[in-house]
Design a protein around this motif. Structure first.
Motif, PDB file in Angstrom:
ATOM      1  N   THR A  52       0.778  -1.229   0.000  1.00 32.48           N
ATOM      2  CA  THR A  52       0.000   0.000   0.000  1.00 32.48           C
ATOM      3  C   THR A  52       0.816   1.291   0.000  1.00 32.48           C
ATOM      4  O   THR A  52       1.847   1.388   0.665  1.00 32.48           O
ATOM      5  N   ASP A  53       0.320   2.252  -0.756  1.00 26.87           N
ATOM      6  CA  ASP A  53       0.822   3.618  -0.728  1.00 26.87           C
ATOM      7  C   ASP A  53       0.340   4.264   0.587  1.00 26.87           C
ATOM      8  O   ASP A  53      -0.588   3.750   1.230  1.00 26.87           O
ATOM      9  N   LEU A  54       0.953   5.358   0.981  1.00 33.12           N
ATOM     10  CA  LEU A  54       0.498   6.073   2.183  1.00 33.12           C
ATOM     11  C   LEU A  54      -0.321   7.324   1.841  1.00 33.12           C
ATOM     12  O   LEU A  54      -1.533   7.338   1.996  1.00 33.12           O
ATOM     13  N   ASP A  55       0.374   8.377   1.348  1.00 36.33           N
ATOM     14  CA  ASP A  55      -0.305   9.661   1.132  1.00 36.33           C
ATOM     15  C   ASP A  55      -1.479   9.543   0.167  1.00 36.33           C
ATOM     16  O   ASP A  55      -1.309   9.090  -0.964  1.00 36.33           O
ATOM     17  N   GLY A  56      -2.649   9.944   0.616  1.00 36.91           N
ATOM     18  CA  GLY A  56      -3.844   9.915  -0.228  1.00 36.91           C
ATOM     19  C   GLY A  56      -4.451   8.524  -0.350  1.00 36.91           C
ATOM     20  O   GLY A  56      -5.473   8.336  -1.001  1.00 36.91           O
ATOM     21  N   THR A  57      -3.817   7.539   0.291  1.00 34.37           N
ATOM     22  CA  THR A  57      -4.301   6.150   0.201  1.00 34.37           C
ATOM     23  C   THR A  57      -4.629   5.642   1.610  1.00 34.37           C
ATOM     24  O   THR A  57      -5.788   5.640   2.010  1.00 34.37           O
ATOM     25  N   LEU A  58      -3.596   5.243   2.367  1.00 31.25           N
ATOM     26  CA  LEU A  58      -3.840   4.840   3.757  1.00 31.25           C
ATOM     27  C   LEU A  58      -3.961   6.083   4.646  1.00 31.25           C
ATOM     28  O   LEU A  58      -4.586   6.061   5.708  1.00 31.25           O
ATOM     29  N   ASN A  70       2.324   7.540  -9.559  1.00 29.42           N
ATOM     30  CA  ASN A  70       3.491   6.752  -9.152  1.00 29.42           C
ATOM     31  C   ASN A  70       3.111   5.368  -8.635  1.00 29.42           C
ATOM     32  O   ASN A  70       3.986   4.561  -8.335  1.00 29.42           O
ATOM     33  N   ASP A  71       1.811   5.092  -8.525  1.00 29.84           N
ATOM     34  CA  ASP A  71       1.360   3.775  -8.051  1.00 29.84           C
ATOM     35  C   ASP A  71       0.910   2.860  -9.188  1.00 29.84           C
ATOM     36  O   ASP A  71       0.593   1.689  -8.951  1.00 29.84           O
ATOM     37  N   VAL A  72       0.860   3.397 -10.407  1.00 29.10           N
ATOM     38  CA  VAL A  72       0.271   2.660 -11.529  1.00 29.10           C
ATOM     39  C   VAL A  72       0.945   1.299 -11.780  1.00 29.10           C
ATOM     40  O   VAL A  72       0.268   0.279 -11.904  1.00 29.10           O
TER      41      VAL A  72
END
Ligand code: 2M8
Ligand code: MG
Ligand code: MG
Length: 270
Positions: free
Chosen positions: A5-11, A215-217
């Motif tokens: 998992t990503d952090l900023d804007g995600t978790l 950047n998560d793509v």
């Protein structure tokens, strides 16, 4: 199941960086013994602090795939040569940041942007909404240089072309444009770590990846369960060649929980 998992804007909420809305789902993952790997643009210093708040025990990946940190207490046995860093074994993919700063500064007359290295903790806190202590930890970077981009989209495309000639990748995050070595990628770091889990379990693992940004793509696109977490500030990124992407209804950590709970049900955990 392994969660990436990503952090900023995600978790973490885009505006106030709270993970409150995801607490219950995080606890459920811990109870079930499902690893939850953090894969973020944030720094090692930020992660040390956040891991305490999150009571996070699993491996993590910093600075957009630049380095993977394995807690020395975790049972993963990497065969690669790893560096020792405090309580962690580190697999580093990134070149060091100093070269990126030097290169970025050489384009100051051509494009309109501000480098992270030019910012004080106060200015960064003001720009991001981070508290002052967190802003200082974010400035302690090892592998990447974020830019505040004040120029046009066309200018950004031109910067990408210029940087590519120097082996440097330009990637958009939530607020910044990140400069990093071409070998750095959240997807590559995830792949490496997933391989360590497969070696340990001696079987194919099933992955779910959650993120909100460009950047998560790559990371999302290679997961068995691809999840785009909806953002309050931009449209969901396209995941090429996947018709099975889950796009959450809710934003940030609320959407994150929604997707985790759905995956746990689908996979027969609950
Ligand atoms: C930066 O990362 C985010 C990730 O999407 C961004 O580009 O907006 C990083 O510099 C990170 O270290 C920092 O904590 C974060 C704060 O919003 O911004
Ligand atoms: Mg993000
Ligand atoms: Mg991020």
């Amino acid at each position: 199941l392994i969660v990436f998992t990503d952090l900023d804007g995600t978790l973490l909420d885009h505006f106030d960086y709270s993970f409150q809305a995801a607490s219950t789902a995080l606890t459920t993952l811990k109870t079930l013994g499902i690893p939850c790997v953090i894969n973020t643009s944030k720094t090692y210093s930020e992660l040390l602090s956040l891991r305490q708040d999150l009571r996070h025990r699993d491996p993590f990946i910093t600075e957009n795939g630049a380095a993977v940190y394995l807690p020395k207490t975790c049972s993963l046995q990497a065969t690669d040569e790893l560096q020792s860093h405090g309580d962690y074994w580190v697999k580093a993919f990134g070149p060091s940041r100093v070269n990126l700063i030097e290169l970025a500064l050489s384009f100051k007359d051509t494009y309109d942007f501000t480098c992270y290295s030019e910012l004080t903790p106060e200015q960064l806190a003001e720009y991001t909404g981070l508290d002052l202590a967190s802003a200082s930890l974010s400035l302690q970077r090892e592998f990447t240089e974020p830019l505040i981009w004040n120029d046009s989209q066309n200018a950004l495309e031109s910067l990408k072309t210029e940087m590519a000639k120097h082996g440097v990748k330009v990637q958009k995050g939530g607020r910044f444009v990140h400069l990093m070595g071409e070998a750095c990628d959240k997807a590559v770091a995830m792949e490496w770590l997933n391989q360590q889990y497969q070696d340990k379990y001696q079987e194919q693992t099933k992955t779910i990846a959650l993120g909100d940004g460009e950047n998560d793509v790559g990371m999302i696109g290679q997961a068995n369960i691809p999840v785009v977490v909806r953002s309050p500030v931009h449209i969901p990124p396209e995941i090429p060649n996947r018709s099975d992407v889950w796009i959450t209804e809710s934003y940030g950590p609320t959407g994150w929980s929604e997707a985790i709970n759905k995956a746990l049900a689908t996979e027969g955990y609950v």
